[in-house]
Design a protein around this motif. Sequence first.
Motif, PDB file in Angstrom:
ATOM      1  N   THR A   1       0.798  -1.319  -0.150  1.00 58.48           N
ATOM      2  CA  THR A   1       0.150   0.073  -0.215  1.00 58.48           C
ATOM      3  C   THR A   1       0.833   1.289   0.071  1.00 58.48           C
ATOM      4  O   THR A   1       1.879   0.910   0.510  1.00 58.48           O
ATOM      5  CB  THR A   1      -1.119   0.049   1.006  1.00 58.48           C
ATOM      6  N   VAL A   2       0.331   2.345  -0.401  1.00 57.91           N
ATOM      7  CA  VAL A   2       1.153   3.766  -0.375  1.00 57.91           C
ATOM      8  C   VAL A   2       0.246   4.393   0.780  1.00 57.91           C
ATOM      9  O   VAL A   2      -0.790   4.940   0.595  1.00 57.91           O
ATOM     10  CB  VAL A   2       0.831   4.394  -1.631  1.00 57.91           C
ATOM     11  N   PRO A   3       1.011   4.711   1.851  1.00 58.48           N
ATOM     12  CA  PRO A   3       0.357   5.182   3.006  1.00 58.48           C
ATOM     13  C   PRO A   3       0.046   6.564   2.941  1.00 58.48           C
ATOM     14  O   PRO A   3       1.128   7.557   2.385  1.00 58.48           O
ATOM     15  CB  PRO A   3       1.239   4.994   4.190  1.00 58.48           C
ATOM     16  N   TYR A   4      -1.000   7.185   3.067  1.00 55.64           N
ATOM     17  CA  TYR A   4      -1.234   8.669   2.856  1.00 55.64           C
ATOM     18  C   TYR A   4      -1.463   9.317   4.269  1.00 55.64           C
ATOM     19  O   TYR A   4      -1.319  10.555   4.318  1.00 55.64           O
ATOM     20  CB  TYR A   4      -2.776   8.832   2.090  1.00 55.64           C
ATOM     21  N   ALA A   5      -1.952   8.613   5.427  1.00 58.94           N
ATOM     22  CA  ALA A   5      -2.293   9.396   6.569  1.00 58.94           C
ATOM     23  C   ALA A   5      -2.191   8.285   7.662  1.00 58.94           C
ATOM     24  O   ALA A   5      -2.261   7.064   7.435  1.00 58.94           O
ATOM     25  CB  ALA A   5      -3.816  10.011   6.606  1.00 58.94           C
ATOM     26  N   LEU A   6      -2.013   8.740   8.925  1.00 58.74           N
ATOM     27  CA  LEU A   6      -2.042   8.201  10.174  1.00 58.74           C
ATOM     28  C   LEU A   6      -3.194   8.596  11.086  1.00 58.74           C
ATOM     29  O   LEU A   6      -3.051   9.919  11.125  1.00 58.74           O
ATOM     30  CB  LEU A   6      -0.665   8.146  10.878  1.00 58.74           C
ATOM     31  N   ILE A   7      -4.193   7.939  11.538  1.00 59.46           N
ATOM     32  CA  ILE A   7      -5.390   8.281  12.170  1.00 59.46           C
ATOM     33  C   ILE A   7      -5.315   7.735  13.513  1.00 59.46           C
ATOM     34  O   ILE A   7      -5.222   6.628  13.575  1.00 59.46           O
ATOM     35  CB  ILE A   7      -6.760   8.017  11.549  1.00 59.46           C
TER      36      ILE A   7
ATOM     37  N   VAL B   1      -4.036   4.789   6.732  1.00 58.23           N
ATOM     38  CA  VAL B   1      -4.728   4.991   5.405  1.00 58.23           C
ATOM     39  C   VAL B   1      -3.879   4.863   4.220  1.00 58.23           C
ATOM     40  O   VAL B   1      -3.038   5.598   3.855  1.00 58.23           O
ATOM     41  CB  VAL B   1      -5.651   6.240   5.360  1.00 58.23           C
ATOM     42  N   GLY B   2      -4.422   3.622   3.280  1.00 63.41           N
ATOM     43  CA  GLY B   2      -3.211   3.349   2.331  1.00 63.41           C
ATOM     44  C   GLY B   2      -4.140   3.393   1.337  1.00 63.41           C
ATOM     45  O   GLY B   2      -5.334   3.002   0.885  1.00 63.41           O
ATOM     46  N   TYR B   3      -3.306   3.618  -0.118  1.00 64.33           N
ATOM     47  CA  TYR B   3      -4.069   3.606  -1.375  1.00 64.33           C
ATOM     48  C   TYR B   3      -3.214   2.357  -1.956  1.00 64.33           C
ATOM     49  O   TYR B   3      -2.256   2.107  -1.950  1.00 64.33           O
ATOM     50  CB  TYR B   3      -3.816   4.471  -2.243  1.00 64.33           C
TER      51      TYR B   3
ATOM     52  N   TYR C   1      -6.118  -1.860  -6.750  1.00 68.73           N
ATOM     53  CA  TYR C   1      -7.463  -1.925  -6.825  1.00 68.73           C
ATOM     54  C   TYR C   1      -7.999  -0.406  -7.134  1.00 68.73           C
ATOM     55  O   TYR C   1      -9.051  -0.112  -7.011  1.00 68.73           O
ATOM     56  CB  TYR C   1      -8.163  -2.234  -5.413  1.00 68.73           C
ATOM     57  N   HIS C   2      -7.156   0.342  -6.784  1.00 69.15           N
ATOM     58  CA  HIS C   2      -7.601   1.816  -7.213  1.00 69.15           C
ATOM     59  C   HIS C   2      -8.448   2.567  -6.164  1.00 69.15           C
ATOM     60  O   HIS C   2      -9.236   3.258  -6.525  1.00 69.15           O
ATOM     61  CB  HIS C   2      -7.961   2.131  -8.691  1.00 69.15           C
ATOM     62  N   ASP C   3      -8.104   2.255  -4.931  1.00 69.81           N
ATOM     63  CA  ASP C   3      -8.897   2.469  -3.774  1.00 69.81           C
ATOM     64  C   ASP C   3      -8.183   2.655  -2.262  1.00 69.81           C
ATOM     65  O   ASP C   3      -6.802   2.012  -2.420  1.00 69.81           O
ATOM     66  CB  ASP C   3     -10.168   1.500  -3.669  1.00 69.81           C
ATOM     67  N   PHE C   4      -8.792   3.406  -1.500  1.00 69.96           N
ATOM     68  CA  PHE C   4      -8.056   3.363  -0.308  1.00 69.96           C
ATOM     69  C   PHE C   4      -8.742   2.600   0.708  1.00 69.96           C
ATOM     70  O   PHE C   4      -9.970   2.118   0.668  1.00 69.96           O
ATOM     71  CB  PHE C   4      -8.299   5.018   0.423  1.00 69.96           C
TER      72      PHE C   4
ATOM     73  N   GLU D   1       3.072  -6.018  10.468  1.00 75.87           N
ATOM     74  CA  GLU D   1       4.043  -6.598  11.458  1.00 75.87           C
ATOM     75  C   GLU D   1       5.145  -6.428   9.943  1.00 75.87           C
ATOM     76  O   GLU D   1       4.880  -6.553   8.837  1.00 75.87           O
ATOM     77  CB  GLU D   1       3.914  -7.901  11.717  1.00 75.87           C
ATOM     78  N   ARG D   2       6.434  -6.355  10.204  1.00 76.99           N
ATOM     79  CA  ARG D   2       7.647  -6.225   9.078  1.00 76.99           C
ATOM     80  C   ARG D   2       7.347  -5.393   8.273  1.00 76.99           C
ATOM     81  O   ARG D   2       7.394  -5.742   7.051  1.00 76.99           O
ATOM     82  CB  ARG D   2       7.621  -7.806   8.767  1.00 76.99           C
ATOM     83  N   ILE D   3       7.020  -4.121   8.562  1.00 76.01           N
ATOM     84  CA  ILE D   3       6.912  -3.192   7.706  1.00 76.01           C
ATOM     85  C   ILE D   3       8.258  -2.519   6.819  1.00 76.01           C
ATOM     86  O   ILE D   3       9.267  -2.503   7.623  1.00 76.01           O
ATOM     87  CB  ILE D   3       6.368  -2.012   8.444  1.00 76.01           C
ATOM     88  N   THR D   4       8.144  -2.646   5.622  1.00 73.09           N
ATOM     89  CA  THR D   4       9.218  -2.401   4.812  1.00 73.09           C
ATOM     90  C   THR D   4       9.005  -1.216   3.862  1.00 73.09           C
ATOM     91  O   THR D   4       7.878  -1.243   3.209  1.00 73.09           O
ATOM     92  CB  THR D   4       9.859  -3.561   4.200  1.00 73.09           C
ATOM     93  N   THR D   5       9.667  -0.036   3.796  1.00 73.29           N
ATOM     94  CA  THR D   5       9.533   1.063   2.821  1.00 73.29           C
ATOM     95  C   THR D   5      10.195   0.560   1.413  1.00 73.29           C
ATOM     96  O   THR D   5      11.082   0.054   1.430  1.00 73.29           O
ATOM     97  CB  THR D   5      10.001   2.281   3.382  1.00 73.29           C
ATOM     98  N   VAL D   6       9.431   1.033   0.572  1.00 66.42           N
ATOM     99  CA  VAL D   6       9.820   0.738  -0.866  1.00 66.42           C
ATOM    100  C   VAL D   6       9.929   1.942  -1.769  1.00 66.42           C
ATOM    101  O   VAL D   6       8.839   2.802  -1.831  1.00 66.42           O
ATOM    102  CB  VAL D   6       8.971  -0.532  -1.696  1.00 66.42           C
TER     103      VAL D   6
END
Length: 320
Positions: A175-181, A190-192, A196-199, A208-213
Amino acid sequence: MSNRNSLLAVLSYLQKYSCEQHPKSTSDILDYLESEDIHIERHTIYRHIDTLRECGYDIEIGFEGKRKGYYFVNTVFDETELKILIDAVEASSFITEKKTRAITEKLIALTNIHEGKQLQRNITYTKQKSRNESILYNVDAINQAINHNMEITFLYFDYDIKRKKVYRKAGEYHTVPYALIWDQDRYYCVGYSRKYHDFTNYRVDKMERITTVETTEERVPFDLQKYTKDMFEMYAGQKVHATFCCTKSKYSVMADRFGHDLLVTANDDTTFTFAEDVTVSPVFFGWLLQMQQDVTLLAPEELVSQYKERLKLALNDTKC
């Protein structure tokens, strides 16, 4: 012993042991320094106090009875502000018990020992604490990804009745993160999804095991306030423009729920009508049932039918 070291020792002592109700005399300061094997003359204390004041430290003169002394004024957080911060940390279910203790100790260390004793709140909260020790690091990783327009991959899990992790799928989520709530005492990302072209939303304590790309894709338009306004407890679902009839006594409740710019039409002396976008989810139907004495769903007809069908299913439910 250098003047610099003795100066820092005086500052440290006043920060930790003094307050307005417990000023420290020159003799107190000298005794402390002696216990730390720091030997200076009395007049050096006066010079140190002046130097600290010139450097911007707020050191005042106070009295304990007739006894004159110095005390350090904490200009970062006062006692009430620290109490609020500690309460927020201890009440937050997404912070584990271990991390709660560590953060609380750090907050208490920001003040002197006298006020620190008052910060031992001993408040008991009914909510269960998270068991995910990496939660705060997850928040930091997601925040960095948002700031640098990066994608993240991660594993997503639930717990079974044996308290074992059960991963929702074999592979990684993308996912592409857009916000933390922070909502309902939970952190959500909140990720895009480009697939699926949706949030959608993910609970950070279940990631778990978050990796940035790295990514070169441009971001799509996103309005956080609009996105969250029609959601109920961060449940994703189909957005529907719904019409409601509500008793006037519950206007404040509706304004808190949908915003104080809520447009209403008075029907009579007791009720009003309004229309708002809502995200259809089990939580929405639960909210509607909870408000059923004061709120009636009028339209669209398809949503009204869904609600009635859910009520019938609930009445006939014999799973247990």
